[in-house]
Design a protein around this motif. Structure first.
Motif, PDB file in Angstrom:
ATOM      1  N   SER A 108       0.825  -1.211   0.000  1.00 50.88           N
ATOM      2  CA  SER A 108       0.000   0.000   0.000  1.00 50.88           C
ATOM      3  C   SER A 108       0.854   1.254   0.000  1.00 50.88           C
ATOM      4  CB  SER A 108      -0.931   0.001   1.218  1.00 50.88           C
ATOM      5  OG  SER A 108      -1.825  -1.089   1.179  1.00 50.88           O
ATOM      6  N   SER A 118     -10.621   1.770  -4.039  1.00 48.70           N
ATOM      7  CA  SER A 118     -10.575   2.319  -2.685  1.00 48.70           C
ATOM      8  C   SER A 118     -10.325   1.243  -1.643  1.00 48.70           C
ATOM      9  CB  SER A 118     -11.893   3.037  -2.360  1.00 48.70           C
ATOM     10  OG  SER A 118     -12.992   2.156  -2.462  1.00 48.70           O
ATOM     11  N   LEU A 119     -10.499  -0.019  -2.034  1.00 49.54           N
ATOM     12  CA  LEU A 119     -10.366  -1.110  -1.070  1.00 49.54           C
ATOM     13  C   LEU A 119      -9.633  -2.289  -1.707  1.00 49.54           C
ATOM     14  CD1 LEU A 119     -11.339  -2.069   1.820  1.00 49.54           C
ATOM     15  CD2 LEU A 119     -13.148  -3.282   0.576  1.00 49.54           C
ATOM     16  N   ASP A 152     -16.964  -3.716  -4.197  1.00 46.40           N
ATOM     17  CA  ASP A 152     -15.613  -3.625  -4.765  1.00 46.40           C
ATOM     18  C   ASP A 152     -14.960  -5.003  -4.830  1.00 46.40           C
ATOM     19  OD1 ASP A 152     -15.800  -0.903  -5.095  1.00 46.40           O
ATOM     20  OD2 ASP A 152     -14.613  -0.384  -3.333  1.00 46.40           O
TER      21      ASP A 152
END
Length: 284
Positions: A108, A118-119, A152
């Protein structure tokens, strides 16, 4: 052709370089690197010793102070991720002796998430003795995603299924099928189904058995992507499939990063490391 063999064929054509930051500390990794090279799946390399090129890039890309970047890059895991971020390797495979949290943090911070993601999430490719292949998600990363997060996960897993299995038939699992049950957990899965258009909420038998699906009036019972509502459910399910059905679990394969990252399970075998590496490269 199995999904794994298809992934191997794809990887052999692309001539990727993969960095294994745990190679010096785990004999399984070293053996898998030899196996991958013998099979022509990838060019397997250990993490480099040089740090300076990656310190500067981490400062520029992430806005970190030089001292913090230097401490991070001193760790092989972060240095390997920086190699991928800088294009000195095409993918990173780790996790045999490193926690999932550490692998994900390194990816990350150093590699970053893909545009529009976003995830980050993960999946296992489950290979059953009868030849059936399914994707289980998320079994290794997100503890209790909200509806948007679950959506997601479902979308990312569908993309993986299209590449690895040739088609994506997604089922968002719940203890309730359609409106047979009620509660916050069911509502969350229903919302994710409405966001994505995938089948759900649906129980496991209705997702996998056409006769049950017909009786319950939800889907066609031919799902090849099972999206679990929580990490509890997903992790328990994949381990039970291993122990009770003799399934082979390849992964967890991380998804959602700018470049490919694989987070191995601690009990992974040499063959599973090689297989997970090929799957990771096929999704690049």
């Amino acid at each position: 052709m199995s999904a794994l063999q298809q992934a191997v064929d794809i990887a052999q054509e692309r001539n990727f370089t993969v960095v294994f930051p745990e190679a010096a500390d785990d004999a399984r990794i070293a053996a898998a690197m030899c196996l991958l090279s013998e099979q022509g799946v990838c060019n397997s390399i250990d993490v480099v010793e040089a740090m300076e090129p990656y310190i500067g890039s981490l400062v520029r890309a992430r806005g970190l102070k030089e001292g913090i970047a230097r401490r991070m890059i001193a760790r092989p895991l972060y240095r390997a991720a920086a190699m991928v971020a800088n294009g000195d390797a095409d993918a990173m495979v780790a996790g045999a002796i490193t926690s999932s949290k550490s692998v994900i943090e390194a990816a990350s911070i150093t590699i970053g998430l893909a545009d529009g993601v976003s995830l980050p999430s993960s999946f296992f490719l489950m290979k059953f003795p009868n030849g059936r292949e399914l994707i289980f998600a998320d079994c290794g990363l997100n503890v209790s995603p909200d509806a948007k997060g679950l959506a997601d996960i479902a979308r990312a897993s569908a993309q993986a299924a299209e590449k690895l299995l040739g088609a994506a038939r997604v089922a968002l699992l719940s203890f309730s099928t359609d409106r047979s049950g009620a509660g916050d957990n069911v509502d969350l899965v229903r919302e994710a189904a409405e966001i994505t258009g995938y089948t759900g909420p649906v129980q496991g038998d209705a997702a996998l058995n056409p006769a049950v699906a017909q009786l319950k009036g939800m889907g066609d019972g031919r799902a090849n992507v099972l999206v679990f509502p929580t990490l509890d459910a997903g992790n328990i399910a994949y381990k039970l499939a291993q122990e009770l059905a003799g399934a082979q679990a390849l992964g967890p394969i991380l998804q959602g990063f700018r470049k490919p990252v694989c987070d191995l399970s601690r009990g992974v075998s040499v063959e599973a490391i090689a297989g997970a590496t090929a799957l990771t490269l096929a999704l690049a």
